[in-house]
Design an enzyme around this catalytic site. Sequence first.
Site: not given
Length: 463
Positions: A249-251
């Site tokens: 995920s982009k997190r």
Amino acid sequence: MRLRFAPSPTGYLHVGGLRTALYNFFLAKQSKGALILRIEDTDQNRLVPNAEENLIKMLSWAGIDFDEGPHINGDYGPYRQSERLSIYKKYYLQLIETGSAYPCFYSEQRLKDLETGKLSSEDATIEDTVFQDFNLSDTLQKMETENFVVRLKIPNHDYLNFNDLIKGSIKFDLNLINDPIIIKSDGFPTYHFANVIDDHLMQITHVIRGEEWLPSIPKHIILYQSLGWSPPHFGHLPLLLNNDKSKLSKRKNDVSVESYIKKGYTKESLINFLSLLGWHEKGDREFYYLNELIESFSLDRVNKSGAIFDVQKLNAFNNHYIKHYQFDQFKKLLSPFIPKDWIITQDMLDLVKDKAVTLCDFNNLLSFLFSDYLSFSNANIEILQSVIGRSVLQSFLMNMKNTNSLKEIAQLVQKDTNCAPKEFWNTIRIALTGDSHGPALDMIINIYGKDKVKSRITDALNL
């Protein structure tokens, strides 16, 4: 084989999406089949301006050639789902007429409650069971004037056995699946419905997609069965994972293909790296060019379990390809990442390419060669201004007149100043580059030329 890649234009091309597109591309090329690009834009609220153009641009950058799509047309278009609404209407009416689907009527308030969350989708599903039994002619007439959604009937008290090309045999309990909406209140189809209709009408033979779509299989198979169609072969690719084995995920990681391009990752490294996330042929080979991947790829070597997206591994791939480019090709590749007035030579690239992880690194690695004046840390200024440092610099200048050999100059300076070898090399490196660590000094001197070497040493003496 007829395969498709069907992204939604709701943002950037995800690295997982590029891997899916690559695997489909490999299979289409191997089989001398066709690869179709289909834009799945039925979720009108999430559309991002220019996202479709960006997706096509990124896929083209990766070298993926499509045989049909919105940008090249073909015999099975339109290739944007928003342009196929009349096609979908024919088939959802067919499902209603055969009793395989049923319309559910919604007042404006009920639609608003569903949209705001006041009415949960779970509660709406339960309440909508009252619409399962209907009079066809009355219902069709009512659909002309009232808001409605259409739900697919999922058979009760049954199981679905499914064989996936990658995951193998899977059994689904249909009692755990609610009747899904296939036509939304705005008249647009949901992903599930449009996906099945388009794959059938476009004569797709193999659907290779991410594992996140595996739970949708029962809905898709029941739609095929309800329409009297044979489903294509399905293969669901393993998830891409963060280092902690959570879903990528982009997190925790950058996930945009365009972002990696801007960061200076090469096409060859990104394609090679992504292709090995979940697939590997026998042996320990790691480096493949695109044509070699097309030749080597096979679905039976795709893993069932997730693959970790290791940026350090990607960095190693990128450094490998940076070191193996032909000079003219690499200079063109590098041009967006360095000042326009820099005139790069092969010697300059050879000087620093072993240390470059991305193309962005070259700006910093080469900057000392083009700077009029070097900057020095306080610690390095102390070394240059020390008694031994100044003696080394002065002796170096003097002995440059007698020989061009760095080895001979080093010997003469050490004899003149009684400095240790380490003191000589450290002092001269700092004077010529501004840093105590870096590329081989003889290569730097060769690139500089005698006049610039004198200028750098003189500048260091004048601090």
